[in-house]
Design an enzyme around this catalytic site. Structure first.
Site, PDB file in Angstrom:
ATOM      1  N   HIS A   1     -14.778 -80.654 -76.608  1.00 26.36           N
ATOM      2  CA  HIS A   1     -15.939 -80.500 -75.705  1.00 26.36           C
ATOM      3  C   HIS A   1     -16.657 -81.834 -75.474  1.00 26.36           C
ATOM      4  CE1 HIS A   1     -15.979 -76.085 -75.355  1.00 26.36           C
ATOM      5  NE2 HIS A   1     -15.521 -76.088 -76.592  1.00 26.36           N
TER       6      HIS A   1
ATOM      7  N   ASP B   1     -15.902 -76.346 -82.440  1.00 25.48           N
ATOM      8  CA  ASP B   1     -15.144 -75.181 -81.958  1.00 25.48           C
ATOM      9  C   ASP B   1     -14.091 -75.593 -80.935  1.00 25.48           C
ATOM     10  OD1 ASP B   1     -17.324 -75.861 -80.187  1.00 25.48           O
ATOM     11  OD2 ASP B   1     -16.819 -74.052 -79.051  1.00 25.48           O
ATOM     12  N   GLU B   2     -13.135 -74.721 -80.737  1.00 29.80           N
ATOM     13  CA  GLU B   2     -12.154 -74.815 -79.664  1.00 29.80           C
ATOM     14  C   GLU B   2     -11.531 -76.206 -79.545  1.00 29.80           C
ATOM     15  OE1 GLU B   2     -13.797 -71.422 -76.587  1.00 29.80           O
ATOM     16  OE2 GLU B   2     -14.630 -73.433 -76.389  1.00 29.80           O
ATOM     17  N   VAL B   3     -11.052 -76.725 -80.654  1.00 30.73           N
ATOM     18  CA  VAL B   3     -10.460 -78.068 -80.665  1.00 30.73           C
ATOM     19  C   VAL B   3      -8.939 -77.951 -80.514  1.00 30.73           C
ATOM     20  CG1 VAL B   3     -10.252 -80.242 -81.905  1.00 30.73           C
ATOM     21  CG2 VAL B   3     -12.309 -78.826 -82.213  1.00 30.73           C
TER      22      VAL B   3
ATOM     23  N   GLU C   1     -15.157 -71.920 -86.468  1.00 26.02           N
ATOM     24  CA  GLU C   1     -13.780 -72.372 -86.653  1.00 26.02           C
ATOM     25  C   GLU C   1     -13.640 -73.338 -87.825  1.00 26.02           C
ATOM     26  OE1 GLU C   1     -13.814 -71.850 -82.062  1.00 26.02           O
ATOM     27  OE2 GLU C   1     -15.247 -71.978 -83.705  1.00 26.02           O
TER      28      GLU C   1
END
Length: 528
Positions: free
Chosen positions: A268, A321-323, A372
């Site tokens: 992000h 998150d969301e890596v 996460e």
């Protein structure tokens, strides 16, 4: 004794002449008692010179004017453009002002500050002052908010009244962290919009503004240590200076609200490379940030150093998150670095998150990370980590069983951008579900509703947040045994609060329907 006088025109906090028939306070206090006049309603009306005085025993001097400003705002929300009939002044039923006793001399706002208060409104014939007692000025501000909700404009006599006297309200929050996330990276939010949201948070007794400032799409905040980061803003106009950020923090603090800043790393963060392209692994892979580049961590250190001068809240949010780390392996210089350090992609992500944590700790912060990080390497996280649950249920109980703290924001019920989630689900979401151990319950520090910004901007953010955020606010404030097991039992009271928000200039949507609903047909605000 200090005294501030305000000449006011007093007006309706409610249009219902018989509002005392139902207890319309939101969120519901811990303890409420009020009179019924032995079958005949007794009321007291407020003087047109209703005043604030501080009790001689109060240790709080209000040198910064937080209490004085809070009282002025109290008068503003009670005084909403109706004209009072000043000639109607029965002295036997006159409330001259409110006397405030605050035990703590400090106005420092920090996580866990005492927010309790006791509000008393006397019976007829007793001393003509309401009494507000609090440990801190922030508890007193909450007491003023509650007081504003039991004031009603009488359309016959044209004066403002407090019905069903005497009142005694004893109150404190269930959770210390009661948050709202705003996202200024997907759409820029002008400063007046943010400040108006802060005002509305105070009405519902939310106390943390989680500012998701930057993301892949834009970097609107000035970072003096690394000024080219600002190049990642959408435009030259859609930016915040550090002085702007300081003003937002100060504005919130004076209303009892802390601001928690977030930089979401290592994913992000594509916008960071607009000004500093070597933060990208390559031109074809622009996130996550380059784990092999020492400059990446030097820059994070600079950001958090600048943050520490403005964002004084105990916690900073570091995302995590969301890596998607796949391009690290396909980027030659990073692949070489991974082999040199004997790491695979997942281990490099862990290395990044933990190193960023240590940088935050060096600047005096404790850390919040998205879940996460816990799911993937929870036993490696700093013990000063708060895990932010968002993916679903069952996470909080695993987090606290591991001895870490948790904030609950599970997306299925507390994400405001999910327009198909009705207020009833917001109300029913219980942060302590399946957590029965008292020590572990204390590790759930609270919860947060999240207003992600992909599909909102200044034109529609208020009606997307309210009244659903208020449903969660009561869940976070009110004692568990006072909460309705069936949300239908609070529909009328929440509808009343939604109408009150409208009266105060907040564009809260109707209860009927999902988020951002509009009125279906002609009808009363109170019938939804």
């Amino acid at each position: 004794m200090q005294r501030w006088w305000f000449v006011v025109v007093v007006v309706a906090a409610s249009v219902l002449a018989d509002a005392s028939a139902e207890l319309n306070i939101w969120p519901m206090p811990e303890s409420v008692s009020h009179g019924n006049g032995n079958g005949k309603q007794q009321s007291v009306h407020m003087s047109k010179n209703f005043e604030l005085t501080t009790d001689d025993g109060s240790k709080y001097s209000d040198q910064t004017g937080i209490l004085k400003d809070g009282f002025s705002r109290f008068l503003d929300v009670v005084n909403m453009a109706h004209v009072v009939n000043s000639s109607f002044a029965p002295s036997s039923a006159l409330l001259k002002g409110i006397r405030v006793l605050i035990s703590s001399p400090s106005d420092e706002l920090q996580y866990g500050v005492d927010e309790s208060y006791k509000l008393s409104v006397p019976a007829l014939g007793e001393q003509p002052y309401a009494q507000l007692e609090a440990q801190t000025v922030y508890g007193a501000l909450h007491g003023l908010q509650t007081f504003s909700q039991i004031c009603h404009f009488n359309f016959t006599t044209r004066v403002i009244e407090v019905h069903s006297i005497p009142w005694t309200i004893i109150d404190q929050p269930r959770f210390s962290y009661r948050g709202l996330l705003i996202d200024t990276s997907r759409h820029y939010l002008p400063i007046p919009v943010i400040e108006k949201l802060i005002d509305s948070m105070a009405y519902a007794k939310l106390n943390v503004l989680h500012w998701h400032i930057v993301d892949s799409q834009s970097f609107p905040l000035e970072i003096p240590s690394y000024p080219k980061l600002w190049d990642g803003a959408y435009s030259i106009s859609e930016r915040y200076t550090m002085a702007d950020a300081a003003e937002i923090v100060s504005y919130a603090q004076r209303r009892g609200i802390s601001v928690m800043a977030e930089i979401d790393v290592p994913g992000h963060a594509r916008s960071w490379g607009v000004g500093y392209p070597f933060l990208w692994p390559s031109k074809d892979c622009q996130e996550p940030l380059d784990v092999s580049n020492e400059f990446t961590f030097k820059l994070i250190d600079g950001i958090l150093s600048d943050f520490s001068k403005v964002f004084k809240f105990k916690f900073v949010h570091l995302g995590g998150d969301e890596v998607n780390t796949s391009c690290w392996s396909f980027t030659p210089h990073i692949s070489k670095w991974l082999k040199k350090h004997g790491m695979v992609e997942s281990e490099a992500c862990q290395y990044f998150v933990l190193r960023a944590q240590n940088i935050a700790l060096s600047h005096g912060y404790e850390i919040v990370n998205w879940e996460e990080t816990f799911n993937n390497f929870g036993n490696k996280l700093s013990r000063k980590t708060v895990v932010h649950n968002w993916l679903g249920g069952g996470v909080a109980e695993r987090v606290v069983a591991a001895g870490l703290r948790c904030i609950v924001s599970n997306q299925d019920v507390w994400y405001l951008d999910h327009l198909d989630t009705p207020w009833q689900k917001f109300y029913s979401n219980e942060p302590l579900v399946n957590i029965t151990n008292p020590k572990q319950q204390k590790l759930v520090i609270g919860g947060e509703v999240c207003m992600w910004g992909e599909r909102i901007d200044g034109s529609d953010i208020e009606q997307t947040i309210w009244p659903r955020a208020a449903a969660a606010a009561e869940r976070l404030w009110t004692p568990y045994d006072k909460l309705a097991k069936d949300p239908r039992k609070v529909t009328g009271r929440l509808a009343h609060f939604r109408c009150l928000l409208n009266q105060r200039g907040v564009a809260a949507a109707p209860l009927a329907g999902p988020g951002r609903a509009v009125p279906a047909e002609p009808g009363s605000c109170y019938v939804q």
